[in-house]
Enzyme design. Structure first.
Site, mmCIF file in Angstrom:
data_model
loop_
_atom_site.group_PDB
_atom_site.id
_atom_site.type_symbol
_atom_site.label_atom_id
_atom_site.label_comp_id
_atom_site.label_asym_id
_atom_site.label_seq_id
_atom_site.Cartn_x
_atom_site.Cartn_y
_atom_site.Cartn_z
ATOM 1 N N THR A 80 31.730 41.897 39.951
ATOM 2 C CA THR A 80 32.834 41.693 40.884
ATOM 3 C C THR A 80 33.484 43.038 41.159
ATOM 4 O O THR A 80 33.426 43.948 40.336
ATOM 5 C CB THR A 80 33.898 40.737 40.300
ATOM 6 O OG1 THR A 80 34.521 41.370 39.178
ATOM 7 C CG2 THR A 80 33.287 39.414 39.877
ATOM 8 N N HIS A 81 34.122 43.137 42.334
ATOM 9 C CA HIS A 81 34.802 44.378 42.703
ATOM 10 C C HIS A 81 36.063 44.030 43.479
ATOM 11 O O HIS A 81 36.021 43.176 44.367
ATOM 12 C CB HIS A 81 33.884 45.265 43.555
ATOM 13 C CG HIS A 81 34.512 46.570 43.908
ATOM 14 N ND1 HIS A 81 34.697 47.574 42.989
ATOM 15 C CD2 HIS A 81 35.042 47.020 45.081
ATOM 16 C CE1 HIS A 81 35.303 48.605 43.576
ATOM 17 N NE2 HIS A 81 35.518 48.285 44.845
#
Length: 195
Positions: free
Chosen positions: A109-110
């Protein structure tokens, strides 16, 4: 047959907790078979232990050979036989040995809408750029920094009074939703062929 997931994390484990909650609620047909952290005292490891899930600390010690650490990480994760590796707030880059084994089935995830604002400071960089919309991304990990194939994204509006912290907190909520969705929908549908 439940999806076997190993979670990599470095901190509090709120992303991992979102996955635990979704599994408990029957939203995701998966089993977290291990949690691995590069931080000895990561709270995320405690969350795993409280559920009876193997929790392994694998710190990169000062002066250690990065390639050897990466090979050891690969071997630790491989021992749990995962179908999917979920990097959930894991603050180390995964190297060639790890990706040689788990490339194509490691997601991350970012806290930004990639390809905008890669790297460690997505929310800060979004605020500095003056964008009106940021968000969260789940992507397939490759050898670059936040450059892998984008799987899911969710937009988060940037408010005029946002600080880095307030924006990041709202993005984290979106990140948790996206991680759960990505695991629930694994494997992703193949991209349509170009004619």
């Amino acid at each position: 047959m439940s999806l076997r997931v190993v979670v990599l994390l470095s901190g509090t484990g709120t992303l991992c907790q979102a996955l635990f909650d979704a599994i408990d609620e029957g939203v995701v047909d998966a089993e977290v078979v291990a949690v691995v952290s590069d931080q000895q005292d990561a709270h995320g490891l405690e969350r795993a232990k409280q559920r009876g899930i193997p929790a392994v600390a694998h710190p990169l010690t000062k002066g250690a050979v990065r390639g050897a650490w990466d090979e050891e990480l690969r071997d630790i994760v491989a021992a749990f036989g995962p179908d999917l590796v979920a990097s959930a707030g894991f603050m180390k880059l995964l190297g060639p040995a790890f990706l040689g084994e788990f490339g194509g089935r490691t997601i991350n995830t970012h806290p930004a809408l990639l390809p905008s604002f890669p790297g460690m400071h997505g929310p800060r960089d979004a605020l500095r750029a003056g964008v009106k919309v940021s968000g969260a991304t789940v992507f397939l990990v490759d050898a670059g920094v936040d450059t892998g194939k984008i799987l899911l994204q969710e937009a988060v509006n940037v408010r005029d009074d946002d600080t880095v912290e307030s924006l990041h907190e709202r993005i984290k909520v979106a990140e948790r939703r996206l991680l759960v969705k990505a695991v629930a929908e694994w494997p992703p549908a193949p991209a349509p062929a170009d004619n």
